[in-house]
Scaffold this active site. Structure first.
Site, PDB file in Angstrom:
ATOM      1  N   ASP A   1      -4.990   0.762   1.101  1.00  0.00           N
ATOM      2  CA  ASP A   1      -5.540  -0.583   0.856  1.00  0.00           C
ATOM      3  C   ASP A   1      -6.965  -0.513   0.310  1.00  0.00           C
ATOM      4  O   ASP A   1      -7.386  -1.401  -0.431  1.00  0.00           O
ATOM      5  CB  ASP A   1      -5.491  -1.424   2.140  1.00  0.00           C
TER       6      ASP A   1
ATOM      7  N   SER B   1       0.829  -1.213   0.000  1.00  0.00           N
ATOM      8  CA  SER B   1       0.000   0.000   0.000  1.00  0.00           C
ATOM      9  C   SER B   1       0.864   1.265   0.000  1.00  0.00           C
ATOM     10  O   SER B   1       0.370   2.356  -0.255  1.00  0.00           O
ATOM     11  CB  SER B   1      -0.956   0.015   1.196  1.00  0.00           C
ATOM     12  N   HIS B   2       2.167   1.117   0.292  1.00  0.00           N
ATOM     13  CA  HIS B   2       3.046   2.289   0.305  1.00  0.00           C
ATOM     14  C   HIS B   2       4.338   2.053  -0.469  1.00  0.00           C
ATOM     15  O   HIS B   2       5.359   2.682  -0.203  1.00  0.00           O
ATOM     16  CB  HIS B   2       3.292   2.756   1.746  1.00  0.00           C
TER      17      HIS B   2
HETATM   18  P1  NDP Z   1      -1.583  -3.855   8.758  1.00  0.00           P
HETATM   19  O1  NDP Z   1      -2.904  -3.965   9.399  1.00  0.00           O
HETATM   20  O2  NDP Z   1      -1.345  -4.608   7.521  1.00  0.00           O
HETATM   21  O3  NDP Z   1      -0.444  -4.294   9.785  1.00  0.00           O
HETATM   22  C1  NDP Z   1      -0.287  -3.633  10.997  1.00  0.00           C
HETATM   23  C2  NDP Z   1       0.820  -4.248  11.820  1.00  0.00           C
HETATM   24  O4  NDP Z   1       0.383  -5.511  12.307  1.00  0.00           O
HETATM   25  C3  NDP Z   1       2.088  -4.531  11.031  1.00  0.00           C
HETATM   26  O5  NDP Z   1       3.169  -4.299  11.862  1.00  0.00           O
HETATM   27  C4  NDP Z   1       1.969  -6.014  10.660  1.00  0.00           C
HETATM   28  O6  NDP Z   1       3.219  -6.665  10.492  1.00  0.00           O
HETATM   29  C5  NDP Z   1       1.244  -6.555  11.858  1.00  0.00           C
HETATM   30  N1  NDP Z   1       0.382  -7.695  11.538  1.00  0.00           N
HETATM   31  C6  NDP Z   1      -0.523  -7.787  10.562  1.00  0.00           C
HETATM   32  N2  NDP Z   1      -1.151  -8.974  10.633  1.00  0.00           N
HETATM   33  C7  NDP Z   1      -0.604  -9.643  11.676  1.00  0.00           C
HETATM   34  C8  NDP Z   1      -0.828 -10.930  12.260  1.00  0.00           C
HETATM   35  N3  NDP Z   1      -1.737 -11.750  11.775  1.00  0.00           N
HETATM   36  N4  NDP Z   1      -0.078 -11.275  13.333  1.00  0.00           N
HETATM   37  C9  NDP Z   1       0.846 -10.434  13.832  1.00  0.00           C
HETATM   38  N5  NDP Z   1       1.104  -9.213  13.322  1.00  0.00           N
HETATM   39  C10 NDP Z   1       0.381  -8.829  12.260  1.00  0.00           C
HETATM   40  O7  NDP Z   1      -1.208  -2.302   8.510  1.00  0.00           O
HETATM   41  P2  NDP Z   1      -2.176  -1.087   8.218  1.00  0.00           P
HETATM   42  O8  NDP Z   1      -3.055  -1.498   7.116  1.00  0.00           O
HETATM   43  O9  NDP Z   1      -2.784  -0.608   9.450  1.00  0.00           O
HETATM   44  O10 NDP Z   1      -1.141   0.009   7.703  1.00  0.00           O
HETATM   45  C11 NDP Z   1      -0.452  -0.201   6.480  1.00  0.00           C
HETATM   46  C12 NDP Z   1       0.573   0.854   6.257  1.00  0.00           C
HETATM   47  O11 NDP Z   1      -0.041   2.089   5.927  1.00  0.00           O
HETATM   48  C13 NDP Z   1       1.499   1.159   7.437  1.00  0.00           C
HETATM   49  O12 NDP Z   1       2.827   1.032   6.978  1.00  0.00           O
HETATM   50  C14 NDP Z   1       1.203   2.605   7.775  1.00  0.00           C
HETATM   51  O13 NDP Z   1       2.312   3.348   8.238  1.00  0.00           O
HETATM   52  C15 NDP Z   1       0.735   3.123   6.443  1.00  0.00           C
HETATM   53  N6  NDP Z   1      -0.046   4.354   6.604  1.00  0.00           N
HETATM   54  C16 NDP Z   1       0.556   5.541   6.339  1.00  0.00           C
HETATM   55  C17 NDP Z   1      -0.137   6.715   6.530  1.00  0.00           C
HETATM   56  C18 NDP Z   1       0.502   8.033   6.330  1.00  0.00           C
HETATM   57  O14 NDP Z   1      -0.125   9.039   6.584  1.00  0.00           O
HETATM   58  N7  NDP Z   1       1.730   8.104   5.883  1.00  0.00           N
HETATM   59  C19 NDP Z   1      -1.543   6.701   6.971  1.00  0.00           C
HETATM   60  C20 NDP Z   1      -2.042   5.382   7.251  1.00  0.00           C
HETATM   61  C21 NDP Z   1      -1.321   4.255   7.061  1.00  0.00           C
HETATM   62  P3  NDP Z   1       3.776  -7.015   9.008  1.00  0.00           P
HETATM   63  O15 NDP Z   1       4.146  -5.700   8.397  1.00  0.00           O
HETATM   64  O16 NDP Z   1       4.926  -7.930   9.223  1.00  0.00           O
HETATM   65  O17 NDP Z   1       2.622  -7.672   8.283  1.00  0.00           O
HETATM   66  O1  PYC Z   2      -2.873   4.672   3.429  1.00  0.00           O
HETATM   67  O2  PYC Z   2      -4.123   5.847   4.803  1.00  0.00           O
HETATM   68  C1  PYC Z   2      -3.183   5.741   4.014  1.00  0.00           C
HETATM   69  C2  PYC Z   2      -2.340   6.934   3.776  1.00  0.00           C
HETATM   70  C3  PYC Z   2      -2.647   8.220   4.003  1.00  0.00           C
HETATM   71  C4  PYC Z   2      -1.548   8.981   3.611  1.00  0.00           C
HETATM   72  C5  PYC Z   2      -0.597   8.128   3.153  1.00  0.00           C
HETATM   73  N1  PYC Z   2      -1.100   6.872   3.282  1.00  0.00           N
END
Ligand code: NDP
Ligand code: PYC
Length: 345
Positions: free
Chosen positions: A196, A55-56
């Site tokens: 996502d 997703s990033h």
């Molecule tokens: P996920 O829900 O995919 O994962 C969240 C965390 O939980 C990760 O560390 C992941 O590890 C871990 N995880 C996932 N599934 C399991 C499992 N079954 N058992 C144990 N650990 C688990 O991430 P999000 O969808 O919440 O976020 C995705 C990305 O989006 C992040 O990198 C976040 O920084 C980014 N984001 C950026 C934003 C911005 O403004 N720049 C805004 C919002 C999100 P693993 O990675 O090893 O799967």
């Molecule tokens: O995936 O929510 C997101 C996000 C917001 C800004 C960058 N990534």
């Protein structure tokens, strides 16, 4: 390594980390960034793709390009780093990206954390469009505990409210451990990251229930209904909502950056990057009492495995990292062709 499609997987192209980083670097420079900014963003995005943080990863490149082309962000910004207290560094990112601001302040921040035991980095006037774990993991590889939060753009309805206000507001944490890579988690405080939802919409997939609502505030599993006038929900009801509120306070109010609802990008068609703030907190665990911290984290891991846990946060990324190192980073051939187009090649 050759950049040509593998025989077995004609729809995939495999690039080494260095090849992908260089390609992304050329795209950033072509779309108006400085060499320094291009290098920092290219490494960040290539590392996300390498680790399967799709997703990033390269999915974000068209968004970076349209943002740069719209004039919304300054790709040549030079961050202004201020040493304001024994444990506090401030950076004005000058309407540039957050990662080059972190890069500029990094050495000072680590020095402060090692001397004072704790140090805070407050970045404002910045755009963060990436995964957050790359901002914390390297500190834990140096033996420090790191926590970071960043706010994004209004698209999440606070628990109990009826309209969106918060951003997807991720929290990332990294801690060293004795016998393995640092323990790292990185999670959006929304039920699903906005990226996502976009990927699901593109693939025509439905989402699980509880991720978002449509333009009438009704629960929906249709990602397009969320993206077109709908909104996301916090993860875990009131608990995720409280964490998201905390992120707004730390990443915006404390840093001097914008709340997720405060910026207006409507005058910049094509703008995609939230203009907000970021907070990083480093702790030097060698200052604490008792056994070494890394040994204690290892003991926690042993106990978690002992009760049947198979997957720690970060395990999936590290497995994917190893695969990418062995076989190259697998990217859809069409996506790679598009990257070359964006690089003008
Ligand atoms: P996920 O829900 O995919 O994962 C969240 C965390 O939980 C990760 O560390 C992941 O590890 C871990 N995880 C996932 N599934 C399991 C499992 N079954 N058992 C144990 N650990 C688990 O991430 P999000 O969808 O919440 O976020 C995705 C990305 O989006 C992040 O990198 C976040 O920084 C980014 N984001 C950026 C934003 C911005 O403004 N720049 C805004 C919002 C999100 P693993 O990675 O090893 O799967
Ligand atoms: O995936 O929510 C997101 C996000 C917001 C800004 C960058 N990534």
């Amino acid at each position: 390594m050759s950049a040509s499609p593998l025989d077995q997987e004609p729809s995939l192209t495999r690039l080494s980390s260095a090849q992908l980083t260089q390609l992304l670097r050329r795209i950033f420079i072509r779309h108006g960034t400085s060499e320094t900014v291009a290098q920092v963003l290219a490494e960040n995005c290539a590392n996300a793709e390498r680790d399967g943080a799709h997703s990033h990863g390269v999915f974000r490149i068209p968004g970076y390009v349209s943002t740069l082309d719209s004039g919304w962000v300054n790709g040549k910004a030079v961050p202004i780093v201020e040493d304001v207290a024994s444990g506090f560094v401030r950076v004005d990112a000058a309407n540039g990206f957050a990662q080059p601001a972190l890069h500029a302040a990094r050495a000072l921040l680590v020095d402060k954390a090692r001397s004072a035991g704790i140090a805070v980095l407050a970045i404002r006037n910045s755009h963060h469009f990436a995964a957050l774990w790359p901002d914390v993991e390297p500190f834990a590889e140096e033996g420090l505990v790191a926590l970071s939060v960043v706010n994004s753009m209004t698209c999440v309805v606070p628990h109990g409210a009826d309209r969106p206000l918060f951003g997807t507001n991720p929290i990332a944490f990294a801690a060293p451990r004795a016998d393995g890579p640092p323990l790292v988690f990185d999670l959006a405080t929304s039920a699903i990251a906005h990226g996502d939802v976009q990927i699901a919409a593109r693939k025509g997939e439905r989402l699980p229930l509880g991720m978002g609502v449509d333009s009438l505030g009704q629960p929906t599993q249709d990602p397009k209904a969320i993206l077109e006038g709908g909104a996301l929900l916090p993860f875990g009801g009131h608990k995720g909502s409280a964490l998201s509120m905390m992120v707004e306070l730390l990443a915006a109010a404390l840093t001097g950056g914008n709340f997720s609802f405060e910026f207006d990008w409507s005058g910049h068609p094509g703008a995609r990057t939230p203009w907000t703030g970021q907070l990083v907190i480093l702790i030097d665990p060698s200052k604490s009492a008792g056994q070494g911290f890394a040994e204690r984290s290892q003991e926690l891991v042993r106990q978690m495995h002992g009760v049947g846990l198979k997957r720690l946060p970060g395990d999936r990324r590290h497995r994917q990292r190893e695969k990418s190192k062995e076989n190259g980073i697998a990217i859809g051939a069409e996506d790679v062709a598009n990257l070359y187009r964006l690089a003008g090649e």
